[in-house]
Write a protein that holds these residues in place. Structure first.
Motif, PDB file in Angstrom:
ATOM      1  N   GLN A 148      87.202  12.220  -1.840  1.00  7.82           N
ATOM      2  CA  GLN A 148      87.268  13.485  -1.196  1.00  7.82           C
ATOM      3  C   GLN A 148      87.214  15.133  -3.337  1.00  7.82           C
ATOM      4  O   GLN A 148      87.232  15.932  -2.672  1.00  7.82           O
ATOM      5  CB  GLN A 148      88.234  13.804  -0.887  1.00  7.82           C
TER       6      GLN A 148
ATOM      7  N   ARG B 218      79.235  14.840   2.302  1.00 13.37           N
ATOM      8  CA  ARG B 218      80.310  15.863   4.012  1.00 13.37           C
ATOM      9  C   ARG B 218      80.423  15.241   4.955  1.00 13.37           C
ATOM     10  O   ARG B 218      81.839  14.599   5.281  1.00 13.37           O
ATOM     11  CB  ARG B 218      80.138  17.306   3.748  1.00 13.37           C
TER      12      ARG B 218
ATOM     13  N   ARG C 113      81.432  16.773  -1.982  1.00 12.02           N
ATOM     14  CA  ARG C 113      81.577  17.596  -1.069  1.00 12.02           C
ATOM     15  C   ARG C 113      81.407  18.765  -1.032  1.00 12.02           C
ATOM     16  O   ARG C 113      80.931  19.516  -0.246  1.00 12.02           O
ATOM     17  CB  ARG C 113      82.527  18.609  -1.805  1.00 12.02           C
TER      18      ARG C 113
END
Length: 309
Positions: A238, A250, A244
């Motif tokens: 994360q 994601r 990300r």
């Protein structure tokens, strides 16, 4: 391995930074340098080894600074040994920025094996960004293999689990009052393994269960089923920009995050399932298990994910 990074950002003259020893055999990518030069002011600081001023991470940022005519660059200092600096350089270049080539990752892997022969295949694979199977094949030609290896969780495990169990049994018989952790530390096994050995001895059984894996097959980092270990892995992903800031990254993070809850939360969810719906939920869950098991197998077997057309 924990790395000691100086949180303070300082300004270092470019002429003082030593670029030799890069983990990239091909050197810089001119196109990537030009791209970074255009967004230079928003780039994070480079990482420099404090005692040698060797560049650990940020080759293209340094070149971009020179392209823009700068004489200094923002940097963070790393306090540690040169071998630790190399491991950090590999990890940094694998996890973000311009990805290392497979050749570079294999080369880095061989060097890490030489520096840390006691590290498990999985631990090195995680640093170098290749599969544990590939690490194992590269290790085969190296001399001086250790009798035990250190997993990703920092715990020492013998390559031959039977030998570790036998040693634990000897320690328990010699001093039954020793704690699980004391025996585990001395035998190089986990406290849970010591608990199992002690239970077997109390039943007049041998310390090693039938069907135990043979010597040479004990290189797993262990504890993959430990909730805290895989929750830590999710938290690491994360915080990774490469995950990300991409659509598929994601999506994968959202899927993984659904499972980051403790068993009490899972129990509450399951209690809310109507009796008539439990068979269907069980079937759906089994399908999810199948998909994730297949995912694990593919990630371990494939050195680079297949790109869709």
């Amino acid at each position: 391995m924990e790395f000691a990074l100086n949180a303070e950002t300082i300004s270092i003259p470019l002429e003082l930074i030593r670029e030799n020893g890069s983990v990239r055999a091909a050197g810089e990518n001119p196109e990537h340098v030009r791209l970074l030069a255009e967004i230079f002011d928003s780039l994070p600081p480079v990482l420099v080894h404090s005692s040698t001023l060797h560049l650990i991470d940020g080759l293209h940022r340094v070149r971009a600074a020179r392209l823009r005519g700068h004489e200094t660059i923002k940097a963070q200092l790393f306090e540690g040994s040169e071998s630790e600096a190399f491991v950090l350089a590999v990890r940094a270049n694998v996890s973000h920025g311009l990805p290392l080539s497979l050749t570079d990752r294999k080369s880095a892997c061989v060097r890490i094996i030489s520096m840390h022969p006691d590290w498990s295949n999985r631990r090195i694979a995680r640093v170098a960004g290749i599969s544990p199977k590939t690490v194992g094949s590269l290790r085969e030609n190296k001399d001086g293999s250790a009798a035990s290896r250190v997993g990703q969780d920092g715990r020492v495990r013998p390559l031959n689990a039977s030998a570790g169990r036998q040693r634990a049994a000897e320690l328990i018989l010699a001093n039954p009052d020793q704690s699980l952790r004391q025996v585990a530390r001395a035998a190089g096994v986990s406290p849970e393994t010591v608990r199992d050995v002690r239970r077997r001895l109390s039943r007049n059984e041998g310390p090693t269960p039938s069907g135990a894996r043979p010597e040479g097959r004990q290189d797993s980092s262990g504890d993959e089923q430990n909730p805290e270990n895989w929750r830590r892995a999710v938290r690491t992903l994360q915080s990774d920009p490469a995950m990300r800031y991409t659509e598929h990254g994601r999506l994968l993070l959202r899927l993984l995050s659904l499972h980051v809850m403790d068993y009490d939360e899972w129990a509450s969810i399951l209690r809310a399932v109507p009796e008539y719906a439990r068979p269907a939920v069980s079937q759906a869950a089994q399908g999810c298990v199948s998909i994730w098991t297949s995912t694990v197998r593919r990630l371990e077997e494939e050195e680079e994910p297949t790109k869709s057309a």
